[in-house]
Design a protein around this motif. Structure first.
Motif, PDB file in Angstrom:
ATOM      1  N   LEU A 185       8.692  -1.921  -0.100  1.00 43.81           N
ATOM      2  CA  LEU A 185       9.416  -3.173  -0.317  1.00 43.81           C
ATOM      3  C   LEU A 185       9.457  -3.986   0.972  1.00 43.81           C
ATOM      4  CD1 LEU A 185      12.298  -1.849  -2.585  1.00 43.81           C
ATOM      5  CD2 LEU A 185      10.227  -3.072  -3.290  1.00 43.81           C
ATOM      6  N   GLY A 186       9.549  -3.311   2.107  1.00 43.49           N
ATOM      7  CA  GLY A 186       9.500  -4.000   3.393  1.00 43.49           C
ATOM      8  C   GLY A 186       8.152  -4.655   3.627  1.00 43.49           C
ATOM      9  N   ALA A 187       7.076  -3.996   3.241  1.00 42.41           N
ATOM     10  CA  ALA A 187       5.732  -4.571   3.374  1.00 42.41           C
ATOM     11  C   ALA A 187       5.612  -5.825   2.519  1.00 42.41           C
ATOM     12  CB  ALA A 187       4.677  -3.545   2.985  1.00 42.41           C
ATOM     13  N   ALA A 188       6.167  -5.780   1.313  1.00 40.51           N
ATOM     14  CA  ALA A 188       6.121  -6.949   0.423  1.00 40.51           C
ATOM     15  C   ALA A 188       6.886  -8.116   1.033  1.00 40.51           C
ATOM     16  CB  ALA A 188       6.695  -6.582  -0.941  1.00 40.51           C
ATOM     17  N   ALA A 189       8.054  -7.843   1.595  1.00 39.50           N
ATOM     18  CA  ALA A 189       8.865  -8.908   2.208  1.00 39.50           C
ATOM     19  C   ALA A 189       8.171  -9.479   3.439  1.00 39.50           C
ATOM     20  CB  ALA A 189      10.244  -8.367   2.576  1.00 39.50           C
ATOM     21  N   GLU A 201       0.179 -11.371  -0.763  1.00 41.49           N
ATOM     22  CA  GLU A 201       0.295 -10.029  -1.319  1.00 41.49           C
ATOM     23  C   GLU A 201       0.088  -9.003  -0.212  1.00 41.49           C
ATOM     24  OE1 GLU A 201      -1.811  -8.906  -4.855  1.00 41.49           O
ATOM     25  OE2 GLU A 201      -1.486 -10.848  -5.811  1.00 41.49           O
ATOM     26  N   CYS A 202       0.949  -7.989  -0.179  1.00 43.53           N
ATOM     27  CA  CYS A 202       0.715  -6.847   0.694  1.00 43.53           C
ATOM     28  C   CYS A 202      -0.136  -5.856  -0.086  1.00 43.53           C
ATOM     29  CB  CYS A 202       2.027  -6.204   1.128  1.00 43.53           C
ATOM     30  SG  CYS A 202       2.881  -5.258  -0.171  1.00 43.53           S
ATOM     31  N   CYS A 203      -0.699  -4.886   0.620  1.00 46.59           N
ATOM     32  CA  CYS A 203      -1.444  -3.840  -0.074  1.00 46.59           C
ATOM     33  C   CYS A 203      -1.594  -2.626   0.823  1.00 46.59           C
ATOM     34  CB  CYS A 203      -2.805  -4.332  -0.556  1.00 46.59           C
ATOM     35  SG  CYS A 203      -3.951  -4.852   0.736  1.00 46.59           S
ATOM     36  N   GLY A 204      -1.948  -1.521   0.195  1.00 43.67           N
ATOM     37  CA  GLY A 204      -2.163  -0.299   0.946  1.00 43.67           C
ATOM     38  C   GLY A 204      -2.477   0.867   0.033  1.00 43.67           C
ATOM     39  N   LEU A 205      -2.572   2.027   0.654  1.00 40.95           N
ATOM     40  CA  LEU A 205      -2.950   3.250  -0.033  1.00 40.95           C
ATOM     41  C   LEU A 205      -1.785   4.233  -0.067  1.00 40.95           C
ATOM     42  CD1 LEU A 205      -6.400   3.512   1.702  1.00 40.95           C
ATOM     43  CD2 LEU A 205      -6.023   3.025  -0.725  1.00 40.95           C
ATOM     44  N   TRP A 219      -0.295   3.294  -9.272  1.00 40.44           N
ATOM     45  CA  TRP A 219      -0.199   1.899  -8.840  1.00 40.44           C
ATOM     46  C   TRP A 219       1.281   1.589  -8.647  1.00 40.44           C
ATOM     47  CZ3 TRP A 219      -4.054  -2.206  -9.086  1.00 40.44           C
ATOM     48  CH2 TRP A 219      -5.346  -1.735  -9.341  1.00 40.44           C
ATOM     49  N   LEU A 220       1.679   1.279  -7.426  1.00 40.55           N
ATOM     50  CA  LEU A 220       3.027   0.797  -7.160  1.00 40.55           C
ATOM     51  C   LEU A 220       2.931  -0.713  -6.985  1.00 40.55           C
ATOM     52  CD1 LEU A 220       4.407   3.357  -4.542  1.00 40.55           C
ATOM     53  CD2 LEU A 220       4.654   3.387  -7.024  1.00 40.55           C
ATOM     54  N   ILE A 221       3.770  -1.436  -7.717  1.00 40.70           N
ATOM     55  CA  ILE A 221       3.744  -2.900  -7.668  1.00 40.70           C
ATOM     56  C   ILE A 221       5.151  -3.388  -7.358  1.00 40.70           C
ATOM     57  CG2 ILE A 221       3.235  -5.038  -8.908  1.00 40.70           C
ATOM     58  CD1 ILE A 221       1.326  -3.380 -10.698  1.00 40.70           C
ATOM     59  N   ALA A 222       5.254  -4.206  -6.323  1.00 39.31           N
ATOM     60  CA  ALA A 222       6.526  -4.836  -5.958  1.00 39.31           C
ATOM     61  C   ALA A 222       6.463  -6.288  -6.410  1.00 39.31           C
ATOM     62  CB  ALA A 222       6.758  -4.758  -4.451  1.00 39.31           C
TER      63      ALA A 222
END
Length: 134
Positions: free
Chosen positions: A2-6, A12-16, A101-104
């Motif tokens: 959630l911090g990456a999204a903010a 869009e943020c993204c990662g593994l 898949w995690l989606i914020a």
């Protein structure tokens, strides 16, 4: 995540997602934020393939050294100003069965909510519960 999204908003943020498959689902052991390499990072995400390759190599080495079972079990990204639901683009890009898949979804003002899905060719995206272990 959630911090990456903010931090990435309005992009869009993204990662593994690193973790293991268990009898009751998946256990996430680490999130690896990557640069969004998409041409339009406000509407799409593309994980840096070099970073993915490097993580795969590092996890393989750990498995050989320590008998670790962790591997890449999924990806995460955000939907700025949108819901935490798989988009048509997500559906078109999903290829690997039993992949998390995690989606914020949300915004810098309202905050973000997180939803988790597992993808399979047969069922598409199926929402699953997220549980935080103590």
């Amino acid at each position: 995540m959630l911090g990456a999204a903010a931090r990435a908003f309005p992009l869009e943020c993204c990662g593994l997602i690193e973790g293991i498959r268990t009898e009751s689902g998946w256990r996430i052991t680490a999130l690896h934020e990557t640069a969004n390499m998409a041409e339009d990072p406000a509407r799409r995400f593309l994980i840096d393939p070099q970073k993915q390759f490097e993580l795969m190599r590092a996890l393989r080495a750990l498995r050989e050294l320590r008998s670790s079972e962790t591997r890449i079990i999924g990806c995460f990204h955000s939907h700025p100003d949108g819901p935490a639901l798989p988009s048509a683009t997500d559906r078109a890009q999903a290829l690997e069965d039993d992949f998390l898949w995690l989606i914020a979804g949300g915004s810098g003002e309202s905050g973000f909510t997180l939803q988790a899905y597992v993808f399979s060719e047969e069922s598409g995206f199926v929402r699953i519960a997220v549980r935080k272990e103590s």
